[in-house]
Write an enzyme that holds these catalytic residues in place. Structure first.
Site, PDB file in Angstrom:
ATOM      1  N   HIS A  14      41.303 -28.644  -6.882  1.00 56.01           N
ATOM      2  CA  HIS A  14      41.373 -30.106  -7.117  1.00 56.01           C
ATOM      3  C   HIS A  14      42.319 -30.729  -6.099  1.00 56.01           C
ATOM      4  O   HIS A  14      43.535 -30.595  -6.205  1.00 56.01           O
ATOM      5  CB  HIS A  14      41.894 -30.382  -8.541  1.00 56.01           C
ATOM      6  CG  HIS A  14      41.952 -31.833  -8.889  1.00 56.01           C
ATOM      7  ND1 HIS A  14      41.459 -32.319 -10.078  1.00 56.01           N
ATOM      8  CD2 HIS A  14      42.442 -32.923  -8.244  1.00 56.01           C
ATOM      9  CE1 HIS A  14      41.636 -33.633 -10.129  1.00 56.01           C
ATOM     10  NE2 HIS A  14      42.249 -34.018  -9.026  1.00 56.01           N
ATOM     11  N   HIS A  16      42.919 -34.323  -3.315  1.00 58.05           N
ATOM     12  CA  HIS A  16      42.524 -35.604  -2.712  1.00 58.05           C
ATOM     13  C   HIS A  16      42.888 -35.551  -1.237  1.00 58.05           C
ATOM     14  O   HIS A  16      44.075 -35.539  -0.887  1.00 58.05           O
ATOM     15  CB  HIS A  16      43.278 -36.769  -3.377  1.00 58.05           C
ATOM     16  CG  HIS A  16      43.014 -36.870  -4.838  1.00 58.05           C
ATOM     17  ND1 HIS A  16      42.047 -37.696  -5.372  1.00 58.05           N
ATOM     18  CD2 HIS A  16      43.562 -36.225  -5.898  1.00 58.05           C
ATOM     19  CE1 HIS A  16      42.025 -37.562  -6.687  1.00 58.05           C
ATOM     20  NE2 HIS A  16      42.921 -36.677  -7.032  1.00 58.05           N
ATOM     21  N   LYS A 100      32.360 -35.166 -10.879  1.00 64.16           N
ATOM     22  CA  LYS A 100      33.665 -35.571 -11.403  1.00 64.16           C
ATOM     23  C   LYS A 100      33.494 -36.756 -12.340  1.00 64.16           C
ATOM     24  O   LYS A 100      32.889 -37.770 -11.982  1.00 64.16           O
ATOM     25  CB  LYS A 100      34.577 -35.969 -10.231  1.00 64.16           C
ATOM     26  CG  LYS A 100      35.951 -36.506 -10.648  1.00 64.16           C
ATOM     27  CD  LYS A 100      36.819 -35.438 -11.297  1.00 64.16           C
ATOM     28  CE  LYS A 100      38.080 -36.044 -11.913  1.00 64.16           C
ATOM     29  NZ  LYS A 100      39.259 -35.813 -11.130  1.00 64.16           N
ATOM     30  N   HIS A 137      38.633 -35.958 -15.618  1.00 60.78           N
ATOM     31  CA  HIS A 137      39.953 -36.581 -15.770  1.00 60.78           C
ATOM     32  C   HIS A 137      40.056 -36.926 -17.254  1.00 60.78           C
ATOM     33  O   HIS A 137      39.474 -37.902 -17.709  1.00 60.78           O
ATOM     34  CB  HIS A 137      40.079 -37.834 -14.894  1.00 60.78           C
ATOM     35  CG  HIS A 137      41.447 -38.441 -14.965  1.00 60.78           C
ATOM     36  ND1 HIS A 137      42.362 -38.395 -13.939  1.00 60.78           N
ATOM     37  CD2 HIS A 137      42.080 -39.066 -15.983  1.00 60.78           C
ATOM     38  CE1 HIS A 137      43.490 -38.967 -14.310  1.00 60.78           C
ATOM     39  NE2 HIS A 137      43.350 -39.397 -15.549  1.00 60.78           N
ATOM     40  N   HIS A 175      43.966 -31.016 -14.273  1.00 64.79           N
ATOM     41  CA  HIS A 175      45.412 -31.323 -14.314  1.00 64.79           C
ATOM     42  C   HIS A 175      45.955 -31.506 -15.727  1.00 64.79           C
ATOM     43  O   HIS A 175      46.430 -32.567 -16.081  1.00 64.79           O
ATOM     44  CB  HIS A 175      45.743 -32.533 -13.434  1.00 64.79           C
ATOM     45  CG  HIS A 175      44.760 -33.675 -13.474  1.00 64.79           C
ATOM     46  ND1 HIS A 175      44.353 -34.275 -14.637  1.00 64.79           N
ATOM     47  CD2 HIS A 175      44.125 -34.322 -12.477  1.00 64.79           C
ATOM     48  CE1 HIS A 175      43.507 -35.240 -14.351  1.00 64.79           C
ATOM     49  NE2 HIS A 175      43.343 -35.290 -13.053  1.00 64.79           N
ATOM     50  N   ASP A 248      45.954 -31.217  -7.297  1.00 67.56           N
ATOM     51  CA  ASP A 248      45.875 -32.671  -7.438  1.00 67.56           C
ATOM     52  C   ASP A 248      46.774 -33.365  -6.420  1.00 67.56           C
ATOM     53  O   ASP A 248      47.310 -34.442  -6.676  1.00 67.56           O
ATOM     54  CB  ASP A 248      46.220 -33.146  -8.859  1.00 67.56           C
ATOM     55  CG  ASP A 248      45.713 -34.552  -9.128  1.00 67.56           C
ATOM     56  OD1 ASP A 248      44.869 -35.052  -8.368  1.00 67.56           O
ATOM     57  OD2 ASP A 248      46.185 -35.175 -10.106  1.00 67.56           O
TER      58      ASP A 248
HETATM   59  O1  DOR Z   1      48.035 -39.289  -9.910  1.00 65.82           O
HETATM   60  C1  DOR Z   1      46.866 -39.336  -9.609  1.00 65.82           C
HETATM   61  N1  DOR Z   1      46.469 -39.707  -8.370  1.00 65.82           N
HETATM   62  N2  DOR Z   1      45.960 -39.057 -10.527  1.00 65.82           N
HETATM   63  C2  DOR Z   1      44.648 -39.227 -10.314  1.00 65.82           C
HETATM   64  O2  DOR Z   1      43.875 -38.988 -11.204  1.00 65.82           O
HETATM   65  C3  DOR Z   1      44.166 -39.797  -9.032  1.00 65.82           C
HETATM   66  C4  DOR Z   1      45.121 -39.564  -7.958  1.00 65.82           C
HETATM   67  C5  DOR Z   1      44.861 -40.390  -6.723  1.00 65.82           C
HETATM   68  O3  DOR Z   1      43.718 -40.428  -6.266  1.00 65.82           O
HETATM   69  O4  DOR Z   1      45.800 -40.989  -6.200  1.00 65.82           O
HETATM   70 ZN    ZN Z   2      43.144 -35.895  -8.931  1.00 71.46          ZN
END
Ligand code: DOR
Ligand code: ZN
Length: 345
Positions: A14, A16, A100, A137, A175, A248
């Site tokens: 997971h 980003h 997702k 989520h 998470h 995450d």
């Molecule tokens: O803290 C987070 N940031 N939780 C999420 O679910 C998304 C992520 C983000 O894309 O910044």
């Molecule tokens: Zn995330």
């Protein structure tokens, strides 16, 4: 005392990686540590079809240093308009690894998320039939529900019913932050697993208010009270194949975090393995680190284990106050601290 630990190459289930200049700035941190990663689709606009996922995958590969052996595993962002046939084609063509589910307005770039998951039954049935995992989520978005209760309430109101109605659907509760989630996943059928971030193993909610408001300790789901952190830690080091590594890592530029309405997200990619390993060592569970980091996730996804290894050594590793420069400088998790391990090869 163990001075050196070699494990099978790990994966991040997971992450980003963002897009544009931020993607260029952060991709190498993840690729240096992990062989594969599940890439979150919450771009603007979100990645909702296979063409967009293919193009995004190409941009990720182009952002990697030359010669880098890293495989991005793409996900489809579910919306109320999600189409079972299109998703199945994307999966069959090897573009989408998973879908997702962001409940609409739960977190960053989730405005196009799902307003009622059970209305997507045809999509979920198809995913179940083709063995495509659903990544969740897991928070309700109801403003009446206390933010610290939103994960537990999601399990009660939504997840239990999803698991009952779609008994063969492979589900990853992403998470996890609560004892409720750790207990639920432990007791659930083998179709249900969870990812765990470094921050939810290391900080509790006090970190967000430690002598003042600490935006860099804020992510969603928000860190909970200490008893929940301890339960999540116990789950991570338990050796159960239901729990695996998912950072995450969610970079936001400093100005977007240090703001009157700061973004949720902790950027932990540069030192993720070192961070997780400190937890496994403190828990006397070094022998279980490889399962959590390199085996449980691949097995759950039905993917081959990686070949090759990574090695961490006991070396004092100072974490800088900022990673990157200029427009893409981000404050990393553990900024200003010294970690005890270092990824060396
Ligand atoms: O803290 C987070 N940031 N939780 C999420 O679910 C998304 C992520 C983000 O894309 O910044
Ligand atoms: Zn995330």
């Amino acid at each position: 005392m163990t001075e050196r630990l070699t494990i099978r190459r790990p994966d991040d289930w997971h992450v980003h990686l963002r897009d544009g200049a931020m993607l260029q700035a952060v991709a190498a941190h993840t690729a240096r540590q992990f062989a594969r990663a599940i890439i979150m689709p919450n771009l603007t606009p979100p990645v909702t079809d296979a063409a967009a996922a293919r193009a995004y995958r190409d941009r990720i590969v182009a952002a990697l240093p030359a010669g880098c052996d890293f495989t991005p595993l793409m996900t489809c962002y579910l919306t109320d308009g999600a189409d079972a046939d299109a998703i199945a084609v994307g999966h069959a063509e090897g573009v989408f690894t998973a879908c997702k589910l962001y409940p609409a307005h739960a977190t960053t770039n989730s405005a196009h998320g799902v307003t009622g998951i059970f209305a997507l039954a045809p999509v979920l049935e198809r995913m179940q039939a083709i063995g495509m995992p659903l990544l969740i989520h897991g928070e309700v978005t109801d403003r009446d529900v206390d933010i610290f209760d939103r994960e537990a309430v999601f399990i009660d109101r939504t997840l239990q019913r999803l698991v009952r109605d779609f008994p063969a659907l492979r589900i990853v509760l992403e998470h996890i932050t609560t004892a409720d989630a750790a207990d639920y996943v432990t007791a659930a059928p083998d179709t249900v697993a969870a990812t765990i971030t470094p921050q939810h193993l290391i900080i509790n909610r006090n970190a967000i208010f430690d002598g003042g408001l600490r935006p860099h300790a804020y992510c969603l789901p928000v860190a909970k009270r200490e008893r929940h952190r301890l339960a999540v830690r116990a789950a991570a080091v338990s050796g159960s194949p239901k729990f695996f590594l998912g950072t995450d890592s969610a970079p936001h530029v400093v100005g977007a975090k240090e703001s009157g309405c700061g973004c949720a997200g902790i950027f932990n990619a540069p030192f993720a393995l070192e961070s997780y390993l400190s937890v496994f060592e403190a828990e006397g569970a070094l022998d279980r680190f490889e399962g959590f980091a390199s085996e449980h996730g691949a097995r759950f996804y039905g993917l081959p284990l990686n070949t090759g290894t990574v090695t961490l050594e006991r070396v004092a590793t100072p974490v800088p106050a900022l990673v990157g420069e200029g427009d893409t400088a981000v404050v990393p998790f553990h900024a200003g601290e010294t970690l005890e391990w270092q990824l060396v090869a």
